[in-house]
Design a protein around this motif. Structure first.
Motif, PDB file in Angstrom:
ATOM      1  N   ASN A 217       8.911 -23.396  10.287  1.00  0.00           N
ATOM      2  CA  ASN A 217       9.251 -24.765   9.892  1.00  0.00           C
ATOM      3  C   ASN A 217       9.337 -24.822   8.375  1.00  0.00           C
ATOM      4  N   TYR A 218      10.549 -25.001   7.841  1.00  0.00           N
ATOM      5  CA  TYR A 218      10.730 -24.944   6.392  1.00  0.00           C
ATOM      6  C   TYR A 218      10.507 -26.292   5.708  1.00  0.00           C
ATOM      7  N   SER A 219       9.949 -27.245   6.432  1.00  0.00           N
ATOM      8  CA  SER A 219       9.560 -28.499   5.791  1.00  0.00           C
ATOM      9  C   SER A 219       8.239 -28.342   5.032  1.00  0.00           C
ATOM     10  N   HIS A 220       7.520 -27.247   5.293  1.00  0.00           N
ATOM     11  CA  HIS A 220       6.288 -26.944   4.565  1.00  0.00           C
ATOM     12  C   HIS A 220       6.631 -26.257   3.240  1.00  0.00           C
ATOM     13  N   PRO A 221       5.994 -26.638   2.141  1.00  0.00           N
ATOM     14  CA  PRO A 221       6.367 -26.123   0.810  1.00  0.00           C
ATOM     15  C   PRO A 221       6.345 -24.597   0.691  1.00  0.00           C
ATOM     16  N   ASP A 222       5.381 -23.946   1.323  1.00  0.00           N
ATOM     17  CA  ASP A 222       5.250 -22.494   1.206  1.00  0.00           C
ATOM     18  C   ASP A 222       5.785 -21.775   2.441  1.00  0.00           C
ATOM     19  N   TRP A 223       6.867 -22.288   3.001  1.00  0.00           N
ATOM     20  CA  TRP A 223       7.406 -21.719   4.236  1.00  0.00           C
ATOM     21  C   TRP A 223       7.761 -20.237   4.092  1.00  0.00           C
ATOM     22  N   TYR A 224       8.197 -19.832   2.892  1.00  0.00           N
ATOM     23  CA  TYR A 224       8.619 -18.439   2.684  1.00  0.00           C
ATOM     24  C   TYR A 224       7.459 -17.462   2.857  1.00  0.00           C
ATOM     25  N   GLY A 244      21.289 -24.610   0.231  1.00  0.00           N
ATOM     26  CA  GLY A 244      21.439 -25.173  -1.101  1.00  0.00           C
ATOM     27  C   GLY A 244      20.196 -25.176  -1.956  1.00  0.00           C
ATOM     28  N   ALA A 245      20.244 -25.998  -3.011  1.00  0.00           N
ATOM     29  CA  ALA A 245      19.266 -25.964  -4.101  1.00  0.00           C
ATOM     30  C   ALA A 245      17.828 -26.163  -3.652  1.00  0.00           C
ATOM     31  N   GLN A 246      17.601 -27.033  -2.691  1.00  0.00           N
ATOM     32  CA  GLN A 246      16.235 -27.373  -2.291  1.00  0.00           C
ATOM     33  C   GLN A 246      15.445 -26.165  -1.804  1.00  0.00           C
ATOM     34  N   TYR A 247      16.113 -25.219  -1.171  1.00  0.00           N
ATOM     35  CA  TYR A 247      15.404 -24.095  -0.554  1.00  0.00           C
ATOM     36  C   TYR A 247      15.710 -22.750  -1.217  1.00  0.00           C
ATOM     37  N   TRP A 248      16.536 -22.736  -2.250  1.00  0.00           N
ATOM     38  CA  TRP A 248      17.034 -21.492  -2.818  1.00  0.00           C
ATOM     39  C   TRP A 248      15.931 -20.569  -3.334  1.00  0.00           C
ATOM     40  N   GLU A 249      14.977 -21.094  -4.093  1.00  0.00           N
ATOM     41  CA  GLU A 249      13.897 -20.245  -4.606  1.00  0.00           C
ATOM     42  C   GLU A 249      13.082 -19.656  -3.464  1.00  0.00           C
ATOM     43  N   GLY A 250      12.857 -20.456  -2.424  1.00  0.00           N
ATOM     44  CA  GLY A 250      12.140 -19.948  -1.260  1.00  0.00           C
ATOM     45  C   GLY A 250      12.899 -18.844  -0.558  1.00  0.00           C
ATOM     46  N   VAL A 251      14.224 -18.990  -0.463  1.00  0.00           N
ATOM     47  CA  VAL A 251      15.058 -17.958   0.149  1.00  0.00           C
ATOM     48  C   VAL A 251      14.908 -16.644  -0.599  1.00  0.00           C
ATOM     49  N   ILE A 252      14.956 -16.706  -1.926  1.00  0.00           N
ATOM     50  CA  ILE A 252      14.824 -15.496  -2.735  1.00  0.00           C
ATOM     51  C   ILE A 252      13.453 -14.851  -2.527  1.00  0.00           C
ATOM     52  N   LYS A 253      12.406 -15.676  -2.507  1.00  0.00           N
ATOM     53  CA  LYS A 253      11.051 -15.143  -2.340  1.00  0.00           C
ATOM     54  C   LYS A 253      10.798 -14.629  -0.923  1.00  0.00           C
ATOM     55  N   ALA A 254      11.582 -15.097   0.041  1.00  0.00           N
ATOM     56  CA  ALA A 254      11.433 -14.637   1.424  1.00  0.00           C
ATOM     57  C   ALA A 254      12.186 -13.345   1.692  1.00  0.00           C
ATOM     58  N   GLY A 265      27.211 -21.936   1.711  1.00  0.00           N
ATOM     59  CA  GLY A 265      27.252 -23.375   1.467  1.00  0.00           C
ATOM     60  C   GLY A 265      26.042 -23.807   0.665  1.00  0.00           C
ATOM     61  N   ALA A 266      25.950 -25.101   0.420  1.00  0.00           N
ATOM     62  CA  ALA A 266      24.845 -25.642  -0.381  1.00  0.00           C
ATOM     63  C   ALA A 266      24.582 -27.086   0.049  1.00  0.00           C
ATOM     64  N   SER A 267      24.105 -27.233   1.272  1.00  0.00           N
ATOM     65  CA  SER A 267      23.979 -28.564   1.871  1.00  0.00           C
ATOM     66  C   SER A 267      23.063 -29.499   1.097  1.00  0.00           C
ATOM     67  N   SER A 268      22.030 -28.946   0.443  1.00  0.00           N
ATOM     68  CA  SER A 268      21.083 -29.809  -0.275  1.00  0.00           C
ATOM     69  C   SER A 268      21.383 -29.897  -1.768  1.00  0.00           C
ATOM     70  N   THR A 274      17.497 -20.201 -10.191  1.00  0.00           N
ATOM     71  CA  THR A 274      17.429 -18.822  -9.724  1.00  0.00           C
ATOM     72  C   THR A 274      16.471 -18.023 -10.600  1.00  0.00           C
ATOM     73  N   PRO A 275      15.324 -17.593 -10.048  1.00  0.00           N
ATOM     74  CA  PRO A 275      14.411 -16.742 -10.817  1.00  0.00           C
ATOM     75  C   PRO A 275      15.007 -15.337 -10.970  1.00  0.00           C
ATOM     76  N   LEU A 276      15.628 -15.091 -12.120  1.00  0.00           N
ATOM     77  CA  LEU A 276      16.404 -13.868 -12.296  1.00  0.00           C
ATOM     78  C   LEU A 276      15.570 -12.596 -12.195  1.00  0.00           C
ATOM     79  N   SER A 277      14.294 -12.678 -12.524  1.00  0.00           N
ATOM     80  CA  SER A 277      13.451 -11.478 -12.429  1.00  0.00           C
ATOM     81  C   SER A 277      13.387 -10.963 -10.995  1.00  0.00           C
TER      82      SER A 277
END
Length: 342
Positions: A217-224, A244-254, A265-268, A274-277
């Motif tokens: 459930n990705y409604s939780h802040p630390d879902w990743y 989109g933007a709302q979940y992008w950092e989480g996607v990268i960390k996951a 796409g980018a629904s949100s 983007t954390p480039l590191s």
């Protein structure tokens, strides 16, 4: 003909239902009597003016179409009136290097039906003969209309871009969306273990019924962090994303070290941090993706005919209620496709 068209850009209220002149049939084209047309988020973006903001009005939306051939233009072969068909939504010149190389979705003149030219919210639609394929007999009109755009998009992401292999962990974001419904099945078809995310436990249960192995459930802040836990701390080898933007950092960390992300796409929202590191140090690969070559619809339809892939219809409405269909889509109240019966 009866149709729904945009009178201006804005909310669902700009969609009007009534009578409008039918499209003219030219040489090399096929006119299809529409039986069903499925909605996509692209319809919403065009309606709002986010996509193709300079599009002339009035305009008829609708990318995903199934119907019966009504008539054919001069020079058309292999298609005849009465044929039950599915319409491929990507239209290209057919002459350039990209088209002839099987990359027609990279054609400089590439258009999407319902975005750049009149689509299927109507009794009749005209398309090039190259965009006509036979409808799988086992599918209803509603199911057939739920296939083209989302399954083409998901196929390019999972197969062509991410090159998913057996045994890999594949994260599919927003499991209830049409592209995600297709991506879950295509990833499973290629031997992956699928982790699906959604905003409710009900949608996660539906994703698992479709074949997903795990749900988050990705409604939780630390879902990743849950994705990493489910993969033994590794993260997902490949990610299908359009959130989109709302979940992008989480996607990268996951995503696992050396992992791949395909973005369609980018629904949100488009403006993401983007954390480039994470990108360079963990050696992530990010693939942009739009649609797929028309040729990819052939294996998709074959797998559908064999019962190995299945479109999911979440809600059905008459054509006259297209505005309500847009509301269902925007409010994310449906798992699978919203389809209009014509």
């Amino acid at each position: 003909m009866r149709a729904v068209w945009m009178t201006s850009r804005g909310g669902p209220e700009v969609l009007r239902y009534g009578e409008i002149a039918p499209p003219l049939l030219e040489a090399g084209q096929v006119r299809v009597a529409v039986k069903a047309v499925a909605l996509n988020h692209l319809d919403v973006w065009v309606r709002k003016g986010i996509a193709s903001p300079k599009l002339p009005l009035p305009h008829i939306l609708g990318c995903d179409i199934a119907g019966v051939v009504e008539s054919v233009g001069a020079g058309v072969r292999g298609v005849a009136p009465g044929d039950a068909v599915v319409v491929s939504p990507g239209i290209s010149c057919g002459r350039c290097e990209r088209c002839l190389g099987g990359q027609d979705n990279l054609c400089p003149e590439y258009q999407i039906l319902g975005e750049h030219r009149w689509g299927g919210y109507a009794e009749l639609v005209v398309v090039p003969a190259a965009n006509i394929l036979p409808k799988p007999a086992r599918l209803s009109w509603l199911e057939a209309a739920s296939l083209p755009l989302t399954f083409l998009t998901a196929w390019q992401m999972v197969v062509d871009k991410l090159q998913v292999r057996p045994g890999e962990d594949v994260l599919v974001m927003a499991a209830g969306a049409g592209v995600s419904v297709a991506a879950i099945q295509i990833a499973k078809l290629h031997g992956a273990r699928v982790i699906a995310t959604a905003s409710s436990d009900e949608k996660l249960a539906q994703a698992k019924a479709l074949g997903a192995d795990e749900g988050v459930n990705y409604s939780h802040p630390d879902w990743y962090k849950e994705v990493r836990r489910l993969t033994g701390g590794k993260g997902a080898d490949a990610v299908v994303d359009h959130t989109g933007a709302q979940y992008w950092e989480g996607v990268i960390k996951a995503t696992a070290w050396g992992g791949r992300i395909s973005l369609v796409g980018a629904s949100s929202g488009y403006e993401a941090t983007t954390p480039l590191s994470h990108i360079f140090y963990r050696q992530l690969s990010i693939f942009g993706s739009t649609m797929a070559s028309k040729s990819r619809l052939f294996p998709i339809l074959q797998f559908v005919a064999e019962g190995k892939l299945q479109p999911v219809v979440g809600a059905t409405l008459p054509l006259s209620q297209a505005a309500e269909g847009h509301r269902l889509l925007e409010e994310r109240r449906v798992f699978g496709k919203v389809v209009l019966e014509v």
